[in-house]
Design a protein around this motif. Structure first.
Motif, PDB file in Angstrom:
ATOM      1  N   GLN A   1      -0.012  -4.539   3.963  1.00 52.55           N
ATOM      2  CA  GLN A   1      -1.141  -4.749   4.862  1.00 52.55           C
ATOM      3  C   GLN A   1      -1.844  -6.032   4.420  1.00 52.55           C
ATOM      4  O   GLN A   1      -2.065  -6.251   3.224  1.00 52.55           O
ATOM      5  CB  GLN A   1      -2.103  -3.552   4.771  1.00 52.55           C
ATOM      6  CG  GLN A   1      -3.208  -3.597   5.804  1.00 52.55           C
ATOM      7  CD  GLN A   1      -3.986  -2.285   5.864  1.00 52.55           C
ATOM      8  OE1 GLN A   1      -4.102  -1.579   4.865  1.00 52.55           O
ATOM      9  NE2 GLN A   1      -4.523  -1.955   7.043  1.00 52.55           N
TER      10      GLN A   1
ATOM     11  N   SER B   1       5.917   3.146   1.349  1.00 49.80           N
ATOM     12  CA  SER B   1       4.951   2.085   1.076  1.00 49.80           C
ATOM     13  C   SER B   1       4.973   1.101   2.244  1.00 49.80           C
ATOM     14  O   SER B   1       5.969   1.005   2.948  1.00 49.80           O
ATOM     15  CB  SER B   1       5.321   1.338  -0.200  1.00 49.80           C
ATOM     16  OG  SER B   1       5.267   2.214  -1.298  1.00 49.80           O
TER      17      SER B   1
ATOM     18  N   LYS C   1       0.082   5.587   0.472  1.00 49.34           N
ATOM     19  CA  LYS C   1      -0.855   6.728   0.542  1.00 49.34           C
ATOM     20  C   LYS C   1      -0.485   7.758  -0.513  1.00 49.34           C
ATOM     21  O   LYS C   1       0.691   7.956  -0.799  1.00 49.34           O
ATOM     22  CB  LYS C   1      -0.778   7.384   1.921  1.00 49.34           C
ATOM     23  CG  LYS C   1      -1.491   6.612   2.992  1.00 49.34           C
ATOM     24  CD  LYS C   1      -1.987   7.585   4.086  1.00 49.34           C
ATOM     25  CE  LYS C   1      -2.886   6.893   5.075  1.00 49.34           C
ATOM     26  NZ  LYS C   1      -2.165   5.961   5.974  1.00 49.34           N
TER      27      LYS C   1
ATOM     28  N   ASP D   1      -1.651   3.200  -3.647  1.00 58.68           N
ATOM     29  CA  ASP D   1      -1.867   1.756  -3.559  1.00 58.68           C
ATOM     30  C   ASP D   1      -1.454   1.042  -4.860  1.00 58.68           C
ATOM     31  O   ASP D   1      -0.285   1.025  -5.206  1.00 58.68           O
ATOM     32  CB  ASP D   1      -3.322   1.443  -3.188  1.00 58.68           C
ATOM     33  CG  ASP D   1      -3.635   1.853  -1.747  1.00 58.68           C
ATOM     34  OD1 ASP D   1      -2.679   2.037  -0.972  1.00 58.68           O
ATOM     35  OD2 ASP D   1      -4.818   1.999  -1.412  1.00 58.68           O
TER      36      ASP D   1
ATOM     37  N   ARG E   1       0.816  -1.208   0.000  1.00 55.28           N
ATOM     38  CA  ARG E   1       0.000   0.000   0.000  1.00 55.28           C
ATOM     39  C   ARG E   1       0.851   1.260   0.000  1.00 55.28           C
ATOM     40  O   ARG E   1       2.010   1.238   0.380  1.00 55.28           O
ATOM     41  CB  ARG E   1      -0.913  -0.007   1.225  1.00 55.28           C
ATOM     42  CG  ARG E   1      -1.647  -1.336   1.344  1.00 55.28           C
ATOM     43  CD  ARG E   1      -2.977  -1.197   1.921  1.00 55.28           C
ATOM     44  NE  ARG E   1      -3.720  -0.091   1.329  1.00 55.28           N
ATOM     45  CZ  ARG E   1      -4.920   0.266   1.729  1.00 55.28           C
ATOM     46  NH1 ARG E   1      -5.501  -0.376   2.701  1.00 55.28           N
ATOM     47  NH2 ARG E   1      -5.555   1.272   1.160  1.00 55.28           N
TER      48      ARG E   1
ATOM     49  N   VAL F   1      -8.694  -0.071  -0.524  1.00 51.99           N
ATOM     50  CA  VAL F   1      -7.532  -0.256  -1.396  1.00 51.99           C
ATOM     51  C   VAL F   1      -7.846   0.379  -2.747  1.00 51.99           C
ATOM     52  O   VAL F   1      -8.854   0.034  -3.383  1.00 51.99           O
ATOM     53  CB  VAL F   1      -7.233  -1.766  -1.599  1.00 51.99           C
ATOM     54  CG1 VAL F   1      -6.058  -1.954  -2.531  1.00 51.99           C
ATOM     55  CG2 VAL F   1      -7.011  -2.439  -0.256  1.00 51.99           C
TER      56      VAL F   1
END
Ligand SMILES: Cc1cc2nc3c(=O)[nH]c(=O)nc-3n(C[C@H](O)[C@H](O)[C@H](O)COP(=O)(O)OP(=O)(O)OC[C@H]3O[C@@H](n4cnc5c(N)ncnc54)[C@H](O)[C@@H]3O)c2cc1C
Ligand code: SF4
Ligand code: SF4
Ligand code: FES
Lengths: 525, 237
Positions: free
Chosen positions: B20, B17, B11, B105, B9, B55
């Motif tokens: 998750q 990164s 943002k 993402d 992931r 996501v």
């Protein structure tokens, strides 16, 4: 010369950009995703034009008549004449930019498509839309390099600046958001709307892309622009549910000999061949979808309806339908060469949209519309193969009109106007799914007053509950669809009512107009 | 069947990164596009029960026709709407394509791939020469501009001289449709930015989700651009 904003870069937007560039007029071609991702790439079956290459003495007049008849005589005759008479020229243009249509003996060959008696649909194997788009994109690139087209991909157009003046509505520009940075801009100038159909109102229920949200159509409606024929939603007869969406099995399958049946008394009943001996399974889409609905309601029949393609020969599968076969095997795990495939109708095309005149003008000065977001050419039911044509020709027409009506001032670079606030995507999606449930309950293949009223009541409640969030505009557009359908108290094309089964030319033989004024929706037929 | 799906992931606007993991119970045979849709629910949580943001990923057609949803699933670049979950192990990863800058993402900025086409003169000069025998042109037109081929190519890096298969394939159609004079500039782009850089390892061939016969594209383009052979004698396979 002023630069013209084109909102949407599918076949209509690309066609407009090319037509402007041919005249030396610059454009800003804005799309939320690059053209390679536009719904136009999904078209499989083909594009119509009277080329008369199949020895059937086809004429432009017959293309005109089939289109008018398919649309049950409410399309604008002059516009359809212009479309059908320029269609051969459009294919010629596509050949010149290198679209590899299926050809034999030096000619483009053509196939049968629903609602047309002659072979009139030119095609590129089973990916016509994709192949046309690739050539158009390459052509636009040439103009990009020459500085005439500026492509802004990953830019979401968030609103069209339409103002009320003493002389009526006027379009001044548009707002856009760079989805990679969330920065917002304003681009001054005239706008060609080419943002595609209203699939986003029906997530999971359409064969097209949900990336065409319909939000801009709702936006211009709320700003006073007239929409028309919203009740005419085409259900394609042969679709299958693949979880996230409905997958279309192209009409070409029936064009090449495939037939529909349902089990009756333990035997397959090829109902279309029996009920419509002349056109059979290849009747217009509204007719086929309606009959499928009806046979499924009969006590002596056992749903589902099947598409039987076992009679199609090997060379045809290989040269014309190879993708179709691999799709079916991949998604459904059955081989259509050996087994029939269960199908049901799914939402496929919106005949209605932004109301435009013959020259693709809307009722806001400086706003033009073409392609699936516009209402033109298709009347109450679109013939397969006519929408790629309508988008290609419509984009060109909109560009020519915009070129004539655009002044001589410089509109400069898009100006930065802050940052987008964004919104809660999962909440939006959940709300959109709820709204879709309401809409499909009222706007099915066969409709009646009671189900539409009850859908409208629920939608009114939904719209009130979402008064201050991004779902509101879509809900108002949905209300406009239902009100249009309620107002048309007859059956015509894709609008079929069990409580008004007859066609009524005297009262309803024309377009439905829909306007939003002082917070109220007004319908006029 | 139960899966543990670990997603890389990122943002928007951040320079970091992180992975998750989500628990997911499959209903059977759905593809990864449907899986991502189902993971994204209001009040979603990760496998440890911590609240998670939806996501972000890109899609459009959901049927392998637009190239939007290219990502790396269990180490292999592919289209999310093409990859069935039943073909993945019980624990697997989903990551964005690595040869492009990440936006958010699983969304990457593939503009460089498309800008490259412009800088290499990938368009038709003059009118196309139509021929009945246009199967190769057809196959070259189905390129999705997804970028999966670039992901596995040992010779491609963004900004480098070698433009990769996503540029070579569209070039094939144009090279075949122009005569030698019209196609001169494109042919020299091809020689410089494709022919001289491609190691012919064909790692890209098996990855292409559109099933493009890369070998055939190269043979045809080489015949025209490198060996200057007449179009109508080009190689058929
Ligand atoms: C599966 C399928 C098969 C089909 N087969 C055929 C066929 O065989 N023959 C035929 O004639 N027709 C066919 N059609 C219909 C036809 O493909 C479409 O009607 C036509 O392609 C529409 O073109 P368009 O340019 O209007 O819109 P689209 O191609 O949908 O393009 C819309 C553009 O607008 C952009 N956009 C949308 N919203 C925004 C926004 N807010 N901001 C910025 N950009 C935005 C999109 O990114 C895209 O670039 C088919 C449709 C489907 C779904
Ligand atoms: S053949 Fe090898 S070097 Fe050439 S593009 Fe494909 S992966 Fe890259
Ligand atoms: S060649 Fe294949 S893998 Fe590469 S961009 Fe085109 S479709 Fe994608
Ligand atoms: S969404 Fe179009 S290829 Fe996956």
């Amino acid at each position: 010369m002023d630069r013209i904003n084109i909102a949407g870069a599918g076949i209509a937007g690309l066609s407009a950009a090319i037509a402007l560039a041919e005249k030396g007029i610059p454009s800003l071609l804005i799309s939320v995703q690059p053209s390679e991702r536009a719904q136009s790439v999904m078209a499989e079956g083909g594009i119509n034009a009277c080329l008369d290459t199949m020895g059937e003495h086809d004429t432009v007049e017959e293309h005109f008549r089939d289109t008018m008849k398919g649309g049950v005589f409410i399309a604008d005759e002059d516009a359809v004449r212009s479309l059908t008479s320029h269609a051969p020229e459009m294919i010629d243009f596509l050949e010149r930019i290198g679209v590899p249509f299926n050809r034999e003996n030096g000619h483009v060959i053509q196939r049968n498509f629903g609602g047309q008696k002659k072979k009139r649909t030119a095609f590129a194997r089973s990916s016509t839309g994709k192949i046309i788009m690739s050539a158009l994109i390459d052509e636009v690139r040439r103009y990009e390099a020459a500085g005439l087209v500026r492509r802004l991909c990953h830019h979401n157009v968030t609103g069209i600046d339409i103002r009320r003046t003493d002389s009526g509505l006027s379009c001044e520009g548009l707002w856009l958001c760079d989805t990679y940075t969330d920065r917002m801009y304003y681009s001054r100038g005239h706008v060609i709307a080419a943002w595609g159909g209203m699939n986003g109102l029906f997530p999971g229920h359409t064969t097209g892309t949900a990336a065409n949200t319909g939000r801009l159509t709702a936006d211009v409606f709320l700003r006073g622009v007239t929409l028309s024929d919203l009740e005419f939603i085409q259900y394609h007869p042969t679709t299958v549910d693949i979880g996230s969406k409905r997958l279309l099995l192209t009409e070409a399958a029936r064009g090449e000999g495939g037939k529909l049946f349902i089990e009756r008394d333990r035997k397959p009943w090829y109902f279309m061949e029996e009920l419509y001996p002349e056109s059979g399974s290849l009747s217009p889409r509204d007719v086929v979808s309606r009959e499928m609905y009806r046979v499924c309601q009969r006590d002596d029949c056992k749903p589902p309806v099947y598409l039987d393609m076992r009679m199609i020969d090997k060379p045809t599968w290989e040269s014309k339908l190879s993708d179709l076969r691999s799709w079916i095997i991949y998604h459904l795990g059955t081989d259509p060469v050996k087994e029939p495939v269960a199908v049901s109708p799914g939402i496929h095309f919106f005949m209605g949209g932004i109301d435009v005149d013959k020259r693709h003008r809307t009722d806001a000065v400086g706003l033009y519309a073409a392609g699936e977001c516009a209402c033109q050419y298709h009347g109450a039911n679109r013939l397969g193969g006519n929408s790629l044509l309508g988008a290609l020709w419509g984009g060109r027409q909109a560009a020519y009109t915009a070129a004539e009506e655009t002044g001589e001032c410089e509109n400069g670079e898009p100006a930065a106007v802050g940052e987008s606030e964004g919104f809660d995507v999962t909440a939006y999606d959940a709300g959109a799914a709820e709204m879709c449930g309401i809409l499909v309950s009222g706007l099915g293949i066969v409709r009646d007053e009671q189900t539409m009223r009850s859908a409208l009541d629920r939608l009114d409640g939904f719209a009130d509950a979402h008064r201050d969030d991004p779902l509101h505009a879509g809900a108002v557009l949905g209300q406009a669809m239902l009100l249009s359908a309620l107002a048309r108290r007859e059956s015509r094309g894709a609008h079929s009512r069990s409580d008004h089964p007859q066609r009524d030319d005297e009262r309803f033989g024309r377009r439905t107009y829909c306007r939003y004024k002082d917070g109220k929706i007004q319908i006029q037929i | 069947m139960d899966y543990e799906i670990t997603i890389l992931r990122h943002k928007k606007g951040s320079d970091r990164s992180y992975y998750q993991t989500f628990a997911y119970t499959s209903e059977g045979n759905e593809n990864i596009a449907a899986v991502l849709d189902r993971i994204n629910r209001p009040s979603m949580t990760d496998i440890g029960g911590e609240p998670a943001e939806p996501v972000r990923w890109e899609c459009s057609c959901l049927q392998k026709k637009c190239g939007a949803c290219a990502m790396v699933i269990n180490g292999i670049p592919c289209l999310a709407c093409d990859r069935k979950i039943s073909d993945c192990p019980a624990k697997f990863t989903i990551e964005p394509l690595r040869k492009f800058p990440v936006v958010e993402d699983l969304i990457v900025d593939r503009s460089s791939m498309m800008d490259e086409l412009r800088s290499l003169n990938v368009w038709l000069s003059g009118e196309a020469r139509s021929s009945d025998d246009n199967m190769t042109c057809y196959e070259a037109s189905v390129c999705l501009q997804c970028g999966c081929c670039l992901e596995v190519c040992p010779n491609f890096c963004a900004g480098g001289e070698f433009a990769g298969m996503s540029a070579a394939v569209p070039m094939t159609r144009l090279l075949l449709e122009m005569d030698n004079k019209q196609g001169k500039e494109l042919a020299s782009s091809y020689v410089r930015n494709i022919f001289e850089g491609c190691g012919k390892s064909l790692a890209c061939r098996d990855i292409c989700p559109a099933g493009i016969d890369i070998d055939k594209m190269l043979i045809n383009s080489n015949a025209v651009a490198v060996w200057r052979r007449n179009k109508h004698k080009v190689v058929k396979k």
